[in-house]
Design a protein around this motif. Structure first.
Motif, PDB file in Angstrom:
ATOM      1  N   UNK A 127       0.838  -1.205   0.000  1.00  0.00           N
ATOM      2  CA  UNK A 127       0.000   0.000   0.000  1.00  0.00           C
ATOM      3  C   UNK A 127       0.872   1.254   0.000  1.00  0.00           C
ATOM      4  N   UNK A 128       2.016   1.186   0.689  1.00  0.00           N
ATOM      5  CA  UNK A 128       2.886   2.357   0.815  1.00  0.00           C
ATOM      6  C   UNK A 128       3.932   2.336  -0.296  1.00  0.00           C
ATOM      7  N   UNK A 129       3.668   3.096  -1.337  1.00  0.00           N
ATOM      8  CA  UNK A 129       4.552   3.136  -2.495  1.00  0.00           C
ATOM      9  C   UNK A 129       5.642   4.185  -2.308  1.00  0.00           C
ATOM     10  N   UNK A 130       6.755   4.085  -3.049  1.00  0.00           N
ATOM     11  CA  UNK A 130       7.817   5.093  -2.952  1.00  0.00           C
ATOM     12  C   UNK A 130       7.291   6.506  -3.186  1.00  0.00           C
ATOM     13  N   UNK A 131       7.877   7.467  -2.463  1.00  0.00           N
ATOM     14  CA  UNK A 131       7.548   8.900  -2.504  1.00  0.00           C
ATOM     15  C   UNK A 131       6.283   9.243  -1.714  1.00  0.00           C
ATOM     16  N   UNK A 132       5.698   8.265  -1.011  1.00  0.00           N
ATOM     17  CA  UNK A 132       4.538   8.545  -0.173  1.00  0.00           C
ATOM     18  C   UNK A 132       5.005   9.128   1.158  1.00  0.00           C
ATOM     19  N   UNK A 133       4.269  10.108   1.679  1.00  0.00           N
ATOM     20  CA  UNK A 133       4.574  10.663   3.003  1.00  0.00           C
ATOM     21  C   UNK A 133       3.613  10.063   4.030  1.00  0.00           C
ATOM     22  N   UNK A 134       4.113   9.910   5.257  1.00  0.00           N
ATOM     23  CA  UNK A 134       3.362   9.233   6.316  1.00  0.00           C
ATOM     24  C   UNK A 134       3.435  10.047   7.599  1.00  0.00           C
ATOM     25  N   UNK A 135       2.403   9.923   8.415  1.00  0.00           N
ATOM     26  CA  UNK A 135       2.366  10.571   9.716  1.00  0.00           C
ATOM     27  C   UNK A 135       2.242   9.493  10.784  1.00  0.00           C
ATOM     28  N   UNK A 136       3.162   9.488  11.738  1.00  0.00           N
ATOM     29  CA  UNK A 136       3.164   8.485  12.807  1.00  0.00           C
ATOM     30  C   UNK A 136       2.474   9.084  14.023  1.00  0.00           C
ATOM     31  N   UNK A 137       1.278   8.624  14.339  1.00  0.00           N
ATOM     32  CA  UNK A 137       0.515   9.183  15.442  1.00  0.00           C
ATOM     33  C   UNK A 137       1.143   8.802  16.782  1.00  0.00           C
ATOM     34  N   UNK A 138       1.120   9.776  17.696  1.00  0.00           N
ATOM     35  CA  UNK A 138       1.602   9.597  19.076  1.00  0.00           C
ATOM     36  C   UNK A 138       3.122   9.373  19.162  1.00  0.00           C
ATOM     37  N   UNK A 139       3.842   9.679  18.090  1.00  0.00           N
ATOM     38  CA  UNK A 139       5.306   9.706  18.138  1.00  0.00           C
ATOM     39  C   UNK A 139       5.725  11.123  17.757  1.00  0.00           C
ATOM     40  N   UNK A 140       6.337  11.826  18.681  1.00  0.00           N
ATOM     41  CA  UNK A 140       6.672  13.235  18.459  1.00  0.00           C
ATOM     42  C   UNK A 140       7.858  13.391  17.515  1.00  0.00           C
ATOM     43  N   UNK A 141       7.756  14.417  16.666  1.00  0.00           N
ATOM     44  CA  UNK A 141       8.864  14.766  15.792  1.00  0.00           C
ATOM     45  C   UNK A 141       9.816  15.754  16.474  1.00  0.00           C
ATOM     46  N   UNK A 142      10.739  16.287  15.682  1.00  0.00           N
ATOM     47  CA  UNK A 142      11.755  17.195  16.212  1.00  0.00           C
ATOM     48  C   UNK A 142      11.670  18.543  15.497  1.00  0.00           C
ATOM     49  N   UNK A 143      12.360  19.534  16.073  1.00  0.00           N
ATOM     50  CA  UNK A 143      12.365  20.858  15.457  1.00  0.00           C
ATOM     51  C   UNK A 143      13.249  20.852  14.209  1.00  0.00           C
ATOM     52  N   UNK A 144      13.361  22.021  13.556  1.00  0.00           N
ATOM     53  CA  UNK A 144      14.083  22.114  12.276  1.00  0.00           C
ATOM     54  C   UNK A 144      15.557  21.769  12.422  1.00  0.00           C
ATOM     55  N   UNK A 145      16.122  21.989  13.576  1.00  0.00           N
ATOM     56  CA  UNK A 145      17.538  21.684  13.779  1.00  0.00           C
ATOM     57  C   UNK A 145      17.756  20.230  14.183  1.00  0.00           C
ATOM     58  N   UNK A 146      16.666  19.487  14.416  1.00  0.00           N
ATOM     59  CA  UNK A 146      16.788  18.093  14.802  1.00  0.00           C
ATOM     60  C   UNK A 146      17.340  17.905  16.191  1.00  0.00           C
ATOM     61  N   UNK A 147      17.129  18.891  17.050  1.00  0.00           N
ATOM     62  CA  UNK A 147      17.721  18.840  18.382  1.00  0.00           C
ATOM     63  C   UNK A 147      16.684  18.588  19.470  1.00  0.00           C
ATOM     64  N   UNK A 148      15.566  19.299  19.397  1.00  0.00           N
ATOM     65  CA  UNK A 148      14.560  19.230  20.459  1.00  0.00           C
ATOM     66  C   UNK A 148      13.266  18.582  19.961  1.00  0.00           C
ATOM     67  N   UNK A 149      12.693  17.762  20.806  1.00  0.00           N
ATOM     68  CA  UNK A 149      11.391  17.153  20.497  1.00  0.00           C
ATOM     69  C   UNK A 149      10.311  18.229  20.528  1.00  0.00           C
ATOM     70  N   UNK A 150       9.370  18.151  19.585  1.00  0.00           N
ATOM     71  CA  UNK A 150       8.226  19.080  19.539  1.00  0.00           C
ATOM     72  C   UNK A 150       6.983  18.324  19.989  1.00  0.00           C
ATOM     73  N   UNK A 151       6.615  18.406  21.265  1.00  0.00           N
ATOM     74  CA  UNK A 151       5.473  17.624  21.785  1.00  0.00           C
ATOM     75  C   UNK A 151       4.175  17.925  21.038  1.00  0.00           C
ATOM     76  N   UNK A 152       3.477  16.861  20.676  1.00  0.00           N
ATOM     77  CA  UNK A 152       2.186  17.015  20.009  1.00  0.00           C
ATOM     78  C   UNK A 152       2.270  17.156  18.504  1.00  0.00           C
ATOM     79  N   UNK A 153       3.494  17.355  17.974  1.00  0.00           N
ATOM     80  CA  UNK A 153       3.664  17.459  16.520  1.00  0.00           C
ATOM     81  C   UNK A 153       4.236  16.135  16.025  1.00  0.00           C
TER      82      UNK A 153
END
Length: 514
Positions: A127-153
């Motif tokens: 189902x997940x073909x190349x070039x597809x973007x995905x959102x992982x629910x309940x796993x926080x991402x990081x800021x633009x510098x990749x240093x700090x977790x962004x809670x809720x994002x």
């Protein structure tokens, strides 16, 4: 735990007139099956009075007229999308929206990985073909510098390809952690097992114009179209008599058409699919088809043999309107006991609930139950009572029906060969089928059936069901919090179990309508 609430009325045997007479739904012997309308047959049906002495009685013309309210499902079929076909066998595709999410089967990522295989169920890998973007629910991402977790994002992933060894999609993180802010690639953080992955649009590079095509191969269901017919035979002698009882060809035909429609309506609900051969004199072997009734086409069933509450009605609306297949309207065709149970609900604690009567798009006067998810139009379906489903009903999306027609309904008028009589008839060859998966069957009879559909029980207790009632794969819709299932089992969620009795292991249902 189940109680049988179905209405089983005892048959009433009334012996009057000809011994060939059969009783109708009211127990009155007034039917001569398979008999033409002749003076003699009509005399037998009126109590054995001789042909020249019909009783002079009054007739209630209102009762003799055909009542469209008695066959609402057939009226819905006539309003549904009509598809002309060239075969009595049709491959019907119950297509709805594609999957919006998948779930990881194992923990993945972490360990300074720039690229990570995403472990999924085998059926979801492609189902997940190349070039597809995905959102992982309940796993926080990081800021633009990749240093700090962004809670809720939430963490976002990009599919780069497939792992040749196991077929898992290979992903990289869009907003993951970095060793240094100048790094070109983010690292994939740890993603827990059973994480919900929401599928977003693909994202192409600057000059790209080609992507993997979407190949949709839905599995068809074979639908048989049933040929139905009605004949009326009226002798010339009967037509020419001056009858004191106001029989007329129009009255007889109207009542016959009413009977034809009512029986057809029962067929649309409860018939079972079949195909077999019969030997026709002078014509040889020919096929007979019987269609599959709507009752057996539902993919989701709600078991509720108990009392109804506002919370349960709202639960129905939520399941109906918030899946991937979202209909425009909800029409609840209900048996008389289900209607009574809904009528007796205590609405005093819910001043926000609005109940009114209105004339809907089909021209019926319905009870309109307003919820924030959508309006439910409630109407009685007398046929369900006759089929023994007085405590049950069907929530149908009116714009999610399809009417397959092999032969348009048409009337004919012939002289009966070798007789002084005229044959009038109607023929139709068609079937009704459900489109999409929004539809719900409400089983209130207290008798569970074998079914390949998802059977859901509305559960309004904070405790587990009795051990004897817990069966493998059962699904509960919680109308209250149920800490005995799990501390995270909250109102409005769907929970299912593996195993039965005390050995059952409960988990939150992964589904498109949760």
């Amino acid at each position: 735990m189940y109680t049988n609430q179905s209405d089983e009325s005892e048959s009433v045997k009334i012996v009057t007139g000809s011994p060939d007479l059969t009783t109708g739904t009211a127990g009155i012997a007034d039917h001569l099956p398979g008999q033409p309308a002749t003076v003699s047959a009509a005399a037998d049906a009126s109590g054995g009075i001789t042909a020249g002495n019909f009783i002079d009685t009054d007739v209630d013309n209102e009762l003799l007229s055909f009542n469209a309210e008695d066959t609402p499902l057939m009226n819905l079929m006539l309003r549904a999308k009509r598809v002309s076909v060239n075969s009595p066998e049709v491959d019907h595709y119950m297509i709805d929206e594609p999957k919006s999410c998948v779930f990881t089967t194992e923990k993945c990522g972490g360990r300074q990985m720039a690229f990570a295989p995403l472990p999924l169920a085998e059926a979801d890998c492609n189902v997940l073909r190349p070039h597809t973007t995905l959102l992982v629910k309940n796993v926080d991402g990081y800021d633009a510098e990749g240093k700090n977790i962004t809670p809720g994002r939430d963490l976002m992933l990009f599919v780069t390809g497939q792992n040749p060894s196991d077929g898992y999609p290979v992903v990289r993180a869009v907003n993951g952690p970095k060793n240094t802010p100048e790094d070109e690639y983010c690292l994939v953080p740890s993603i827990p097992a059973n994480s919900r992955i929401v599928i977003l649009a693909n994202s192409l590079y600057e000059t790209q114009k080609e992507v993997d095509p979407d190949l949709i191969l839905p599995q068809p269901t074979r639908i048989f179209l049933q040929k139905r017919g009605m004949n009326q035979v009226v002798s010339d002698y009967f037509e020419s008599q001056k009858k004191r009882l106001p029989f007329s060809h129009a009255v007889i035909a109207e009542q016959a058409i009413a009977n034809f429609k009512v029986r057809g309506n029962r067929t649309l609900w409860a018939s079972r699919a079949g195909k077999f051969k019969v030997n026709v004199p002078k014509m040889g072997m020919q096929y007979v088809y019987t269609t599959e009734g709507l009752r057996w086409q539902f993919k989701r069933e709600v078991e509720e043999p108990g009392s109804w509450t506002v919370d349960k009605i709202i639960a129905l609306a939520k399941m109906f309107f918030t899946g991937e297949d979202v209909p425009k309207s909800a029409l609840l065709l209900a048996g008389k006991n289900l209607l009574e149970a809904i009528q007796k609900i205590d609405y005093s604690k819910h001043p926000e609930i609005h109940i009114s009567t209105k004339t809907n798009s089909a021209g019926w006067l319905v009870t309109n139950f307003h919820t924030v998810f959508g309006d439910i139009e409630i109407k009685r379906e007398p046929t369900l009572d006759r089929l023994g489903w007085s405590n049950s009903g069907a929530m149908i999306g009116e714009n999610r029906l399809v009417h397959y027609v092999y032969s348009e309904e048409h009337a004919f008028k012939d002289r009966v060969e070798g007789e002084e009589a005229t044959r009038n008839g109607i023929l139709i060859w068609d079937a009704l089928a459900l489109k999409g998966t929004c539809h719900l069957w409400i089983n209130g009879e207290g008798r569970p059936i074998e079914s390949d559909s998802n059977i859901i029980r509305l559960w309004d207790k904070p405790t587990l069901p009795e051990e004897a009632d817990i069966v493998d794969g059962m699904i509960l819709y919680l109308t209250v919090d149920c800490p005995e299932i799990a501390q995270t089992a909250k109102q409005g969620q769907l929970w299912t179990c593996k195993g039965s009795g005390s050995d059952a292991i409960w988990s939150k249902l992964k589904g498109e309508f949760n």
